[in-house]
Design an enzyme around this catalytic site. Sequence first.
Site, mmCIF file in Angstrom:
data_model
loop_
_atom_site.group_PDB
_atom_site.id
_atom_site.type_symbol
_atom_site.label_atom_id
_atom_site.label_comp_id
_atom_site.label_asym_id
_atom_site.label_seq_id
_atom_site.Cartn_x
_atom_site.Cartn_y
_atom_site.Cartn_z
ATOM 1 N N GLY A 1 0.836 -1.193 0.000
ATOM 2 C CA GLY A 1 0.000 0.000 0.000
ATOM 3 C C GLY A 1 0.871 1.244 0.000
ATOM 4 C CD GLN B 1 3.306 5.694 3.014
ATOM 5 O OE1 GLN B 1 2.355 5.199 2.449
ATOM 6 N NE2 GLN B 1 4.275 4.959 3.536
ATOM 7 C CD GLU C 1 -1.454 2.413 2.864
ATOM 8 O OE1 GLU C 1 -0.924 3.533 2.926
ATOM 9 O OE2 GLU C 1 -0.786 1.359 2.932
HETATM 10 O O1 GNR Z 1 3.937 -2.707 2.671
HETATM 11 C C1 GNR Z 1 3.252 -2.561 3.703
HETATM 12 N N1 GNR Z 1 2.939 -3.642 4.441
HETATM 13 C C2 GNR Z 1 2.009 -3.612 5.489
HETATM 14 C C3 GNR Z 1 1.946 -4.710 6.322
HETATM 15 C C4 GNR Z 1 1.043 -4.756 7.372
HETATM 16 C C5 GNR Z 1 0.195 -3.696 7.571
HETATM 17 C C6 GNR Z 1 0.258 -2.580 6.748
HETATM 18 C C7 GNR Z 1 1.149 -2.544 5.721
HETATM 19 S S1 GNR Z 1 1.195 -1.167 4.667
HETATM 20 C C8 GNR Z 1 2.865 -1.207 4.107
HETATM 21 C C9 GNR Z 1 3.108 -0.158 3.042
HETATM 22 C C10 GNR Z 1 2.910 1.216 3.638
HETATM 23 O O2 GNR Z 1 3.700 1.763 4.338
HETATM 24 N N2 GNR Z 1 1.774 1.806 3.385
HETATM 25 O O3 GNR Z 1 1.514 3.017 3.921
HETATM 26 NI NI NI Z 2 2.622 3.092 5.763
#
Ligand code: GNR
Ligand code: NI
Length: 177
Positions: free
Chosen positions: A46, A51, A134
């Site tokens: 995500g 970010q 997110e």
């Molecule tokens: O890549 C991501 N893995 C994840 C694993 C568990 C819970 C949330 C995430 S989101 C993260 C990517 C990210 O920082 N999205 O903002």
């Molecule tokens: Ni994140």
Amino acid sequence: MAILDILSFPDPRLRNKAKPVARVGDAVRRLIDDMLETMYEAPGIGLAATQVNVAKRVVVIDLSEEKNQPLCLVNPEILEMDGAEQMEEGCLSVPGVYETVTRANHIRLRAFGRDGAPFEMEADDLLAVCIQHELDHLEGKLFVDYLSSLKRQRIRKKLEKENRQREAPEAGAYQVI
Ligand code: GNR
Ligand code: NI
């Protein structure tokens, strides 16, 4: 398409609150495509516009193994949350840190897609957790905010050091990239 720079905690810009998108036009579609490319390259499941230092309510997610099922959420709003689930979370803006967070394990959501059309969806488990993670970014909130202040302080010190190292590598020390 372009790979965008991802901000690292404790960068204060991660605390910016994102503003609603007025219209899904070419600029927003370009942002979505760049965010997808950036997320796939990282790699992550995500990415929120916050970010990549864009204060707009835009999120991309892809949980698929083959990275071919992108989900784009513009102006997402959670309608319902249910249940609770503990999950180990990570964040591209808090590299190398994985900690357990408790969140709802079922949500209902409304958003606009890449085509500008509104839709509603339900999500469970990892997808529900990822969407909440997110949406927190869009509010300037990070998963480390759910940890104790002692843990957060330790993470801050570690990343401050790593960020300094990355921005100004010591003279004479070759940086391997
Ligand atoms: O890549 C991501 N893995 C994840 C694993 C568990 C819970 C949330 C995430 S989101 C993260 C990517 C990210 O920082 N999205 O903002
Ligand atoms: Ni994140």
